[in-house]
Design an enzyme around this catalytic site. Structure first.
Site, short mmCIF file in Angstrom:
data_model
loop_
_atom_site.label_atom_id
_atom_site.label_comp_id
_atom_site.label_asym_id
_atom_site.label_seq_id
_atom_site.Cartn_x
_atom_site.Cartn_y
_atom_site.Cartn_z
N GLN A 104 -18.60 -7.75 -51.21
CA GLN A 104 -18.22 -6.16 -51.03
C GLN A 104 -19.39 -5.36 -51.73
O GLN A 104 -19.52 -4.01 -51.65
CB GLN A 104 -17.02 -5.56 -52.08
CG GLN A 104 -16.97 -6.13 -53.63
CD GLN A 104 -15.70 -5.93 -54.22
OE1 GLN A 104 -14.87 -6.61 -54.11
NE2 GLN A 104 -15.48 -4.83 -54.86
N CYS A 110 -12.55 -4.09 -52.92
CA CYS A 110 -11.86 -5.65 -53.05
C CYS A 110 -10.78 -5.67 -52.30
O CYS A 110 -10.35 -6.59 -51.67
CB CYS A 110 -11.86 -5.85 -54.56
SG CYS A 110 -10.65 -4.49 -55.48
N HIS A 429 -8.50 -4.94 -59.78
CA HIS A 429 -9.15 -5.90 -58.70
C HIS A 429 -8.07 -6.64 -57.97
O HIS A 429 -7.29 -7.19 -58.57
CB HIS A 429 -10.31 -6.96 -59.57
CG HIS A 429 -11.12 -7.46 -58.56
ND1 HIS A 429 -12.03 -6.68 -57.62
CD2 HIS A 429 -11.59 -8.77 -58.44
CE1 HIS A 429 -12.76 -7.64 -56.83
NE2 HIS A 429 -12.48 -8.79 -57.46
N ASN A 450 -12.85 -14.81 -54.19
CA ASN A 450 -13.36 -13.61 -54.58
C ASN A 450 -14.27 -13.06 -53.58
O ASN A 450 -14.44 -13.49 -52.49
CB ASN A 450 -14.12 -13.65 -55.97
CG ASN A 450 -14.10 -12.07 -56.72
OD1 ASN A 450 -13.61 -11.28 -56.19
ND2 ASN A 450 -14.82 -12.21 -57.57
#
Length: 508
Positions: A104, A110, A429, A450
């Protein structure tokens, strides 16, 4: 920023349980037996001199001073045994994890990366791809535009509120921030569809969004004052409403112009595009479709086969709510009763669309649903407070990762509820669960995909201890097939409404 007119009950905050503090309570640097401070309204220099003298008389503290004043505390105070135990070995893992690892960059997208990382698994399977990304920037563009419109509608709806009151000051804080929630993703996809990233890749400003966020926010704050002036000077009735809406349309058009120039003109939902791709065996294929048709034709793939479940299980959703819209958010908020439906006032992104709702459950219920989904090869979108007890470079989230008592002679003893009440923690997040390690029937650690690139963690993946999940995970988006009817029935309740400044209104 959802529908302020929803019929629901106000939030209640039961007294949280008294936290189980560590046996050694602390103040500053000394335990209860060593305190040498007289009560005073101000800081007394003579007291400071005594504290410092006593502090540095201990060789351990002098060693700590030498180390902590010249190095990052997170590197000095790491627990080596945690590094050895938090390895990427899992009893249950999704066989197909999406590639490439996404990034990102310097943006707060996110939630869009986590959601599209979930969607792409079924698409990779369906189209026999070796790697694939959906365009996060496509959803990002339309989210910015919709949030601007949503904010201006909130301004018009709150003309009677004092500008310097808590509500207006909060609304003005971040009208078009990068963050979002699962229900907001659903709103975007159902209105605008999806496109492959190759057809609308990240621009510079998608990867580094701070400047356009400032520019749009400044314009919207200015527009707030103008809308209030119009409301104060116009005659009552239809004329005033028309003037307000006319000015609002002008501002939304200007925001659209900023977005086009900064991000590039995106495909429109009904625009035809042609996607040319290679299957993993090297065969070249071409698909001609539109963004909205691409999503509708792949609803089952994006949702991993959940379509129709809620209709048959509890009758909660209508026939128009299929695909990704069937997944819903479980949250763990110990301030509020479990098995209750919650929402946050004025939280949303598209006027008239789905509001943000949560089913508040015990952590055991959330974990059980996540485990069941992973075992069935379904990734899980989840939200957490990623900055706590974390080394994201090494890729470890563990409550035992750092020994702050050893370095600073202090302990932290707040419960999860108390951290929420004091704004010490909130959802910051969103990521994706792709694995879990179960020992003797209980989870001990989790595997996370992630969106910070392959250089973060283990080639882009993190390890989360189960204790860390208990303390700092707040949300998991689940398929209705993996929770009980009792939980599904909660969706029928009138929601408890939390104020927009509540920690559960944080956007990941």
């Amino acid at each position: 920023m959802g529908n302020s007119n929803s019929k629901s009950r106000s939030a209640t905050y039961p007294n949280p349980e008294k936290p189980k503090l560590h046996s050694r309570l602390s103040d500053l640097t000394l335990n209860d037996q060593e305190v040498d401070a007289e009560p005073s309204l101000s800081v007394r220099i003579e007291s400071v001199v005594k504290w410092e003298e006593r502090l540095l008389s201990d060789p351990k503290n002098r060693l700590a001073l030498a180390a902590l004043s010249t190095h990052a505390a997170t590197s000095i105070l790491q627990n080596p045994s945690v590094l050895l135990s938090d390895t990427h070995i899992f009893s249950d893992k999704i066989e197909l994890e999406g590639t490439p690892v996404t990034n990102q960059r310097s943006s707060g997208r996110c939630w869009l990366f986590a959601s599209t990382n979930v969607f792409r698994i079924g698409l990779i399977k369906k189209y026999k791809l070796s790697s694939f990304e959906l365009s996060q920037s496509y959803l990002f563009f339309w989210d910015k535009l919709e949030k601007a419109n949503f904010f201006l509608e909130q301004v018009i709806d709150t003309l009677d509120e004092p500008l310097d009151g808590r509500l207006m000051q909060y609304l003005l804080t971040s009208p078009v921030g990068d963050g979002g929630q699962w229900d907001m993703v659903v709103n975007l996809v159902e209105k605008y569809g999806l496109v492959p990233q190759a057809l609308y890749p990240d621009s510079f400003n998608a990867k580094a969004s701070a400047r356009i966020n400032w520019l749009i926010t400044a314009k919207l704050r200015e527009a707030t004052l103008v809308l209030r002036d119009i409301a104060g000077s116009s005659t009552a009735g239809t004329k005033k409403s028309d003037e307000l809406q006319s000015y609002k349309a002008k501002i939304v058009q200007q925001v659209y112009g900023i977005l086009v120039l900064a991000l590039g003109a995106p495909p429109k939902p009904e625009d035809t595009f042609t996607w040319t791709y290679y299957e993993k065996d090297g065969k070249c294929n071409t698909l001609t479709t539109t963004p909205i048709a691409f999503y509708k034709d792949n609803m089952g793939a994006c949702s991993m086969g959940a379509s129709g479940m809620l209709d048959t299980v509890s009758g909660v959703l209508s026939s128009s709510d299929k695909g990704i819209g069937e997944r819903f958010s479980l949250v763990n908020d110990p301030r509020n009763p479990y098995n209750r439906l919650m929402t946050v006032e004025r939280l949303g992104n598209i006027v008239g669309a789905r509001g943000v709702t949560y089913v508040n459950v015990d952590m055991d219920v959330m974990k059980a649903a996540c485990i069941a989904m992973i075992k069935s090869q379904r990734p899980v979108f989840f939200g957490c407070d990623v900055g706590k007890f974390a080394d994201t470079q090494k890729g470890i989230l563990d409550t035992n990762l750092f020994d702050y008592e050893l370095g600073f002679n202090v302990t932290l003893g707040m419960s999860k509820a108390q951290r929420l009440l004091t704004h010490e923690s909130s959802m910051t997040h969103a990521m994706t669960l792709t694995g879990v390690h179960i020992v003797d029937g209980k989870p001990v650690k989790w595997r996370i995909e992630n969106s910070w690139g392959a250089d973060s963690g283990e080639k882009g993946y993190l390890v989360m201890s189960d204790d860390w999940m208990t303390e700092y995970c707040y949300q998991a988006v689940v398929d209705p097939a993996f929770v009980s009817k009792e939980i599904l029935d909660v969706l029928k309740q009138d929601p408890v409404v939390l104020p927009i400044w509540d920690p559960m209104g944080s956007l990941a």
